[in-house]
Scaffold this active site. Structure first.
Site, PDB file in Angstrom:
ATOM      1  N   ASP A   1      -1.755  -2.510   3.606  1.00 53.23           N
ATOM      2  CA  ASP A   1      -0.439  -2.132   3.090  1.00 53.23           C
ATOM      3  C   ASP A   1       0.459  -3.351   2.938  1.00 53.23           C
ATOM      4  OD1 ASP A   1      -1.238   0.536   3.148  1.00 53.23           O
ATOM      5  OD2 ASP A   1      -0.498   0.832   5.187  1.00 53.23           O
TER       6      ASP A   1
ATOM      7  N   GLU B   1      -1.189   9.973   0.109  1.00 56.05           N
ATOM      8  CA  GLU B   1      -0.859  10.666   1.357  1.00 56.05           C
ATOM      9  C   GLU B   1       0.258  11.686   1.170  1.00 56.05           C
ATOM     10  OE1 GLU B   1      -2.300   7.446   4.722  1.00 56.05           O
ATOM     11  OE2 GLU B   1      -0.157   7.619   4.329  1.00 56.05           O
TER      12      GLU B   1
ATOM     13  N   GLY C   1       2.501   5.100   8.302  1.00 53.53           N
ATOM     14  CA  GLY C   1       2.293   5.784   7.033  1.00 53.53           C
ATOM     15  C   GLY C   1       2.181   4.731   5.952  1.00 53.53           C
TER      16      GLY C   1
ATOM     17  N   ILE D   1       4.575   8.878  12.097  1.00 53.82           N
ATOM     18  CA  ILE D   1       4.647   8.330  13.449  1.00 53.82           C
ATOM     19  C   ILE D   1       3.216   8.014  13.861  1.00 53.82           C
ATOM     20  CG2 ILE D   1       5.264   8.773  15.855  1.00 53.82           C
ATOM     21  CD1 ILE D   1       7.309  10.860  14.710  1.00 53.82           C
TER      22      ILE D   1
ATOM     23  N   GLU E   1     -11.727 -10.023   5.233  1.00 57.42           N
ATOM     24  CA  GLU E   1     -11.609 -11.438   5.594  1.00 57.42           C
ATOM     25  C   GLU E   1     -12.101 -12.370   4.476  1.00 57.42           C
ATOM     26  OE1 GLU E   1     -15.859 -11.728   8.014  1.00 57.42           O
ATOM     27  OE2 GLU E   1     -13.959 -11.655   9.105  1.00 57.42           O
TER      28      GLU E   1
END
Length: 298
Positions: free
Chosen positions: A245, A136, A38, A11, A216
């Site tokens: 991601d 993670e 996440g 969250i 970029e």
């Protein structure tokens, strides 16, 4: 090819600020919002939106139903997710007026992803399927070993980069998805020495392929046989959270569907660019139709 993502579910508690808070300072946030996030969840959603059959494995706590619902609504298979007691993982995110962010992660249920659970889930997949891992959740080294025993492809996004990665046999990895910091850390080179990173990583892991994202400036794909470069797409930056991601999911989706590496880079860079134009990590991931409309306008 099916993709199994064994990854985090968070969250995201996001605070919009004029500038990042400094040591010993208290500031007032301009806005507070909650998003699903996440790295695991974000990358699964990007894979599914890019058109790949995607399964998510991981754990949520008693407050995590929204996370599972968002995955399901995005087309991700969620039947393997564990529901555990206690809180889900969460992140505290500051986003400044330039759209840059800094993030604190709290593991929660993500820290309870066990070897036994990983073993049981991997048994449901076949040779030629892909497993995607980040850093993670625990036991990622075990997941690499078990996936290779099943002749699966292993993709690894070593984020966050820390000592846990030292416990993994990175020679098992087929695809590394890296930013400059992660690439420099793995190679033992300056993050600004892109050529040095390329040379060192291909020496260290000669059987692997690498994607190095350059913000970029775009991205570069390389292995011991070929190199492809893709310039970045210039867009207005709203929130950079989740852009990497998004890139990862779209790039691996291209690999899974048999696209050339050059085309994989082009599509992934455009998807990442679109993601920075929207607020939130998972919420900012574009649909495949948006990506190709954007590319058609360039």
């Amino acid at each position: 090819m099916r993709v199994l993502n064994i990854g985090s579910l968070n969250i995201d508690r996001t605070y919009t600020v004029r500038r990042f808070v400094r040591p010993k300072e208290t500031i007032r946030a301009l806005k507070y919002e909650e998003f699903c996030g996440g790295k695991g969840l974000n990358q699964s959603i990007a894979l599914a939106k890019a058109g790949v059959e995607t399964y998510h494995a991981g754990a949520v706590g008693c407050d995590g139903e929204t996370l599972v619902d968002m995955l399901t609504d995005s087309g991700v298979h969620t039947e393997y997710i564990e529901h555990l007691e206690g809180p889900s993982g969460h992140a505290v995110i500051q986003v400044n007026e330039e759209g840059q962010n800094n993030i604190i992660i709290v593991g929660g249920a993500n820290e309870k992803v066990s070897r036994e659970y990983i073993y049981q889930i991997l048994q449901k997949f076949e040779p030629g399927d892909m497993v995607l891992l980040q850093n993670e959740v625990p036991n990622i080294g075990f997941a690499m070993e078990e996936a290779k025993k099943r002749k699966m492809l292993v993709a690894f996004n070593p984020s966050p980069i820390n000592e846990a990665i030292d416990q993994c046999d990175l020679g098992l990895v087929d695809y590394f998805i890296l930013n400059e910091v992660e690439g420099g850390a793995l190679a033992g080179e300056s993050m600004d020495d892109i050529e040095g990173i390329q040379i060192k990583l291909t020496e260290m892991y000669p059987d692997a392929s690498f994607v190095l994202t350059l913000g970029e400036k775009g991205a570069v794909f390389f292995n011991k046989k070929e190199v492809h470069r893709q310039n970045g797409f210039q867009v207005e930056t709203v929130d950079t959270t989740g852009a990497g991601d998004t890139f990862c999911g779209y790039f691996l989706a291209g690999v899974a569907t048999g696209n050339t590496y050059g085309e994989c880079l082009r599509v992934a860079c455009s998807a990442g660019a679109l993601a920075v134009g929207k607020k939130g990590a998972a919420a900012g991931i574009p649909e495949k139709t948006e990506v190709f409309e954007f590319l058609g306008s360039k």
